[in-house]
Design a protein around this motif. Structure first.
Motif, PDB file in Angstrom:
ATOM      1  N   THR A 165      24.445  22.383  69.009  1.00 34.38           N
ATOM      2  CA  THR A 165      25.159  21.107  69.093  1.00 34.38           C
ATOM      3  C   THR A 165      24.202  19.927  69.016  1.00 34.38           C
ATOM      4  OG1 THR A 165      26.670  22.264  70.606  1.00 34.38           O
ATOM      5  CG2 THR A 165      26.900  19.876  70.401  1.00 34.38           C
ATOM      6  N   GLU A 187      35.028  21.085  69.532  1.00 35.88           N
ATOM      7  CA  GLU A 187      34.030  21.091  70.599  1.00 35.88           C
ATOM      8  C   GLU A 187      33.708  22.477  71.144  1.00 35.88           C
ATOM      9  OE1 GLU A 187      36.969  19.870  74.295  1.00 35.88           O
ATOM     10  OE2 GLU A 187      36.501  18.394  72.739  1.00 35.88           O
ATOM     11  N   LEU A 202      27.996  15.998  72.289  1.00 39.15           N
ATOM     12  CA  LEU A 202      29.406  15.887  71.925  1.00 39.15           C
ATOM     13  C   LEU A 202      29.934  14.491  72.237  1.00 39.15           C
ATOM     14  CD1 LEU A 202      30.914  19.315  73.086  1.00 39.15           C
ATOM     15  CD2 LEU A 202      30.668  18.495  70.727  1.00 39.15           C
ATOM     16  N   VAL A 212      36.084  14.518  67.841  1.00 40.21           N
ATOM     17  CA  VAL A 212      35.727  15.697  68.609  1.00 40.21           C
ATOM     18  C   VAL A 212      36.946  16.133  69.415  1.00 40.21           C
ATOM     19  CG1 VAL A 212      34.213  16.621  70.402  1.00 40.21           C
ATOM     20  CG2 VAL A 212      33.302  15.006  68.720  1.00 40.21           C
TER      21      VAL A 212
END
Length: 226
Positions: A165, A187, A202, A212
């Motif tokens: 991520t 996510e 995120l 997201v």
């Protein structure tokens, strides 16, 4: 709705971002492409394991969180294949001496991963007509023909999955945004060895670069595209 970054990014900071106008949804276009980034055994391990155990198999593994994401990627992949939308696998290939560069300085363990570690995870492995995209750097766009492939496929939206991520996912999202693609990050279909880094990145992507949302919500939105 509870977000992955709640309890990590303070409520005060979240309110400030919202008040400044960050985080508005950009929505989906008409033809999405799915990026499955670096979902190889070197990042997942050969089976779900706690991180402390997983890194004894592959130092670059993200542990059992990776396998939770793989299940969600698989559901997204099934929809993309059913609809005939492009599926692209940006991935790190085994490196030779001339490839090492600064990565060998920062993460020397990645230079010692065995060949099996570079295999795609079987549950979401590519099939005929999927696009394999070897890359040398975090962003799937840097030094690759990805933009050319996306233009040829008529894609206007990127659904970015995989890992990490905070690294290759974020780098690809920022560059995709810079090329004016709409970007969606499910996510729970991305993963990272650090839960904190996962959540913070995120939040940052949601604020600035991408929509997201949970993969279930993403699948519903994608399925509604005519």
């Amino acid at each position: 709705m509870t977000r992955p970054w709640d309890g990590i990014i303070s409520e005060e900071e979240q309110r400030a971002y919202h008040a400044a106008g960050f985080g508005r949804a950009t929505g989906l276009g008409k033809r999405p492409a799915l990026l499955i980034i670096d979902v190889q055994y070197r990042t997942t391990g050969t089976r779900p394991m706690p991180l402390a155990e997983a890194i004894t198999e592959y130092p670059t593994s993200c542990g059992e969180v990776a396998w939770a994401a793989v299940g969600n990627i698989r559901q997204l992949l099934e929809l993309f294949r059913a609809r005939g939308w492009p599926v692209i696998y940006p991935h790190v290939a085994p490196k030779q001496g001339f490839d090492f560069g600064r990565l060998s300085d920062k993460v020397p363990a990645i230079m010692t991963v065995g060949a099996r570690g570079y295999d795609f995870v079987a549950e979401i492995a590519p099939i005929a007509d999927d696009i394999l995209l070897p890359k040398k750097h975090p962003s799937a766009f840097f030094g690759t023909p990805l933009v050319s492939y996306l233009i040829n496929a008529g894609a206007d939206t990127l659904v970015v999955t995989g890992c990490t991520t905070s690294g290759c996912v974020r780098g690809s999202v920022v560059d995709g945004f810079a090329y004016n693609f709409r970007v969606l990050v499910p996510e729970d279909a991305v993963y990272d060895r650090s839960a904190t880094s996962h959540a913070v990145n995120l939040f940052d992507m949601a604020a600035k670069y991408a929509d997201v949302m949970p993969s279930a919500k993403a699948i519903t939105a994608l399925a509604a595209i005519p």
